[in-house]
Motif scaffolding. Structure first.
Motif, PDB file in Angstrom:
ATOM      1  N   PRO A 258      33.087  29.413  28.798  1.00 29.18           N
ATOM      2  CA  PRO A 258      33.223  29.055  27.530  1.00 29.18           C
ATOM      3  C   PRO A 258      33.321  27.460  27.359  1.00 29.18           C
ATOM      4  O   PRO A 258      32.929  26.953  26.179  1.00 29.18           O
ATOM      5  CB  PRO A 258      34.714  29.830  26.951  1.00 29.18           C
ATOM      6  CG  PRO A 258      34.433  30.884  27.867  1.00 29.18           C
ATOM      7  CD  PRO A 258      34.016  30.367  29.340  1.00 29.18           C
ATOM      8  N   CYS A 295      44.521  30.584  33.335  1.00 31.66           N
ATOM      9  CA  CYS A 295      43.187  29.655  33.105  1.00 31.66           C
ATOM     10  C   CYS A 295      43.720  28.600  32.276  1.00 31.66           C
ATOM     11  O   CYS A 295      44.230  28.685  31.099  1.00 31.66           O
ATOM     12  CB  CYS A 295      42.313  30.519  32.382  1.00 31.66           C
ATOM     13  SG  CYS A 295      40.732  29.517  32.021  1.00 31.66           S
ATOM     14  N   PHE A 297      42.065  26.495  30.677  1.00 35.47           N
ATOM     15  CA  PHE A 297      41.294  26.460  29.536  1.00 35.47           C
ATOM     16  C   PHE A 297      41.807  27.511  28.305  1.00 35.47           C
ATOM     17  O   PHE A 297      41.457  27.130  27.199  1.00 35.47           O
ATOM     18  CB  PHE A 297      39.692  26.470  29.814  1.00 35.47           C
ATOM     19  CG  PHE A 297      38.850  26.244  28.651  1.00 35.47           C
ATOM     20  CD1 PHE A 297      39.082  24.958  27.965  1.00 35.47           C
ATOM     21  CD2 PHE A 297      38.084  26.982  28.079  1.00 35.47           C
ATOM     22  CE1 PHE A 297      38.059  24.753  26.869  1.00 35.47           C
ATOM     23  CE2 PHE A 297      37.260  26.874  27.143  1.00 35.47           C
ATOM     24  CZ  PHE A 297      37.144  25.692  26.421  1.00 35.47           C
ATOM     25  N   ALA A 304      39.817  33.797  24.846  1.00 35.88           N
ATOM     26  CA  ALA A 304      40.744  34.025  25.600  1.00 35.88           C
ATOM     27  C   ALA A 304      41.384  35.397  25.432  1.00 35.88           C
ATOM     28  O   ALA A 304      41.518  35.888  24.370  1.00 35.88           O
ATOM     29  CB  ALA A 304      42.101  33.061  25.713  1.00 35.88           C
ATOM     30  N   PHE A 305      41.850  36.245  26.573  1.00 36.92           N
ATOM     31  CA  PHE A 305      42.448  37.405  26.331  1.00 36.92           C
ATOM     32  C   PHE A 305      43.679  37.400  27.283  1.00 36.92           C
ATOM     33  O   PHE A 305      43.941  36.587  27.896  1.00 36.92           O
ATOM     34  CB  PHE A 305      41.357  38.744  26.563  1.00 36.92           C
ATOM     35  CG  PHE A 305      40.907  38.694  28.001  1.00 36.92           C
ATOM     36  CD1 PHE A 305      41.101  39.581  28.946  1.00 36.92           C
ATOM     37  CD2 PHE A 305      39.545  37.853  28.109  1.00 36.92           C
ATOM     38  CE1 PHE A 305      40.278  39.641  30.057  1.00 36.92           C
ATOM     39  CE2 PHE A 305      38.776  37.869  29.380  1.00 36.92           C
ATOM     40  CZ  PHE A 305      39.543  38.696  30.388  1.00 36.92           C
ATOM     41  N   PRO A 313      41.603  32.196  37.217  1.00 35.05           N
ATOM     42  CA  PRO A 313      40.279  32.647  37.630  1.00 35.05           C
ATOM     43  C   PRO A 313      39.873  31.471  38.586  1.00 35.05           C
ATOM     44  O   PRO A 313      39.934  30.393  38.354  1.00 35.05           O
ATOM     45  CB  PRO A 313      39.359  32.635  36.457  1.00 35.05           C
ATOM     46  CG  PRO A 313      39.890  31.693  35.599  1.00 35.05           C
ATOM     47  CD  PRO A 313      41.350  31.794  35.725  1.00 35.05           C
ATOM     48  N   CYS A 325      35.623  31.985  35.380  1.00 34.79           N
ATOM     49  CA  CYS A 325      36.185  32.925  34.017  1.00 34.79           C
ATOM     50  C   CYS A 325      36.137  34.160  34.375  1.00 34.79           C
ATOM     51  O   CYS A 325      35.392  34.580  34.946  1.00 34.79           O
ATOM     52  CB  CYS A 325      35.067  32.273  32.952  1.00 34.79           C
ATOM     53  SG  CYS A 325      35.032  33.405  31.600  1.00 34.79           S
ATOM     54  N   LEU A 327      35.383  36.568  32.030  1.00 40.49           N
ATOM     55  CA  LEU A 327      34.328  37.465  31.527  1.00 40.49           C
ATOM     56  C   LEU A 327      33.072  37.645  32.499  1.00 40.49           C
ATOM     57  O   LEU A 327      32.798  36.839  33.437  1.00 40.49           O
ATOM     58  CB  LEU A 327      33.829  36.534  30.390  1.00 40.49           C
ATOM     59  CG  LEU A 327      34.817  36.074  29.352  1.00 40.49           C
ATOM     60  CD1 LEU A 327      34.242  35.009  28.270  1.00 40.49           C
ATOM     61  CD2 LEU A 327      35.319  37.356  28.448  1.00 40.49           C
TER      62      LEU A 327
END
Ligand code: SF4
Length: 328
Positions: A258, A295, A297, A304-305, A313, A325, A327
């Motif tokens: 991202p 993370c 970021f 973000a979750f 990560p 990441c 994702l």
């Protein structure tokens, strides 16, 4: 590229943590804080390859460059160059190795000694490292000046830095880096202080010299457009960590992380009709002292979750490039 070509540099788990100034309370409690300027980065650079390291101010890219040439001592990690670990070499050995790796600095006004002529500046590495007879020095200097486009070289060689434009000064810096015929140079934002036309001239010059001198380049920049113009591979840094790394066209055309997506979505497009989803990232890059959990970021990431705030990560292979990441 790294699987097919000869690797000349291998950076492994490189860290540079600076200690912060301690206040009275910290001194009493024994607590120490660190700025994690470079925090466990690993990458390779192959022969004849241009690798672009991209990040905002504060991402750690200039510190990483200085560590690779051992202009700073790393906290941990290895910098392997042809079997030598630059991170551990003594200064006497480093002097010999530096012949093969040179740096072009960002500021062409600060990096040249105003009291020296251009001849003295460009010939200095030859006089220090003594790789050729003294009688050969003028020939090599004239060739280096011609190669960077300072023609007639004999005219430029007797001038002082203040008599040159910013672009000409940066050409002198590049000539000084080339004079030892290095295998590899680090160019730290070499065009960022120049006007748009001069900037493109310097980038074209670097591309031309990279081929003619058959050298590798680590090009440090905050500008993705410059990275795309020059690079074979790209490394995106955020708060001292690599968040994405891969072939430059792949990463720029279909970024995974991202942060990379946001950087790319904010590059101005020449056609105002062209539609591109703009990804906004909140706030400024935080300091590298108190990193968020998970993370790093996550406080700025629009995707973000829950897991992002708990687990950090590491780089994972995602769709043909490395991305840090969670994702898919
Ligand atoms: Fe965003 Fe989560 Fe990916 Fe970090 S791990 S970049 S917070 S989605």
């Amino acid at each position: 590229m790294s699987t097919k070509s000869e690797v000349i540099f291998k950076v492994k788990s490189l860290k540079k943590w600076f200690t912060t100034r301690r206040g009275l309370f910290d001194s009493l409690t024994g607590k120490q804080e660190y700025v994690r300027a470079v925090d466990n980065i690993s990458f390779e650079i192959c022969k004849h390859e241009v690798v672009c390291m991209v990040g905002e101010s504060g991402s750690g890219k200039t510190t990483a460059a200085r560590l690779i040439l051992r202009l700073e001592d790393p906290t941990e990690g290895q910098i392997l160059y042809k079997g030598n670990d630059i991170a551990k070499e003594k200064q006497s050995e480093l002097r010999k190795l530096r012949r093969h790796m040179q740096m072009v600095f960002q500021d062409p006004y600060e990096s040249l000694d105003p009291r020296m002529t251009i001849f003295e500046i460009v010939s200095e590495p030859l006089r220090v490292i003594k790789i050729c007879p003294r009688s050969e020095i003028p020939i090599r200097v004239m060739k280096a000046l011609e190669d960077v486009g300072l023609i007639p070289a004999s005219d430029f060689s007797i001038r002082f830095p203040h008599e040159l434009s910013g672009g000409q000064r940066q050409r002198v810096s590049i000539a000084r880096a080339l004079i030892l015929n290095p295998e590899f140079i680090i160019a730290d934002e070499p065009a960022s202080m120049l006007d748009a036309n001069t900037r493109i001239e310097i980038l074209n010059l670097l591309l031309d010299l990279q081929v003619r001198y058959k050298m590798g380049i680590l090009f440090i920049t905050h500008d993705l457009a410059q990275a795309r113009y020059l690079g074979h591979r790209i490394i995106i840094l955020y708060l001292g960590k690599i968040v994405e790394q891969g072939e430059v066209e792949l990463v720029i055309k279909s970024p995974h992380h991202p942060y990379t997506k946001a950087l790319i979505s904010n590059i101005p497009v020449p056609d105002p009709e062209a539609k591109r989803e703009r990804i906004e990232i909140e706030g400024e890059i935080p300091t590298a002292i108190q990193l968020p959990p998970g993370c790093r970021f996550s406080p700025r990431c629009p995707y973000a979750f829950e897991r992002c705030k708990e687990e950090e990560p590491e780089l994972m292979m995602k769709h043909g490039r490395l991305s840090a990441c969670w994702l898919d």
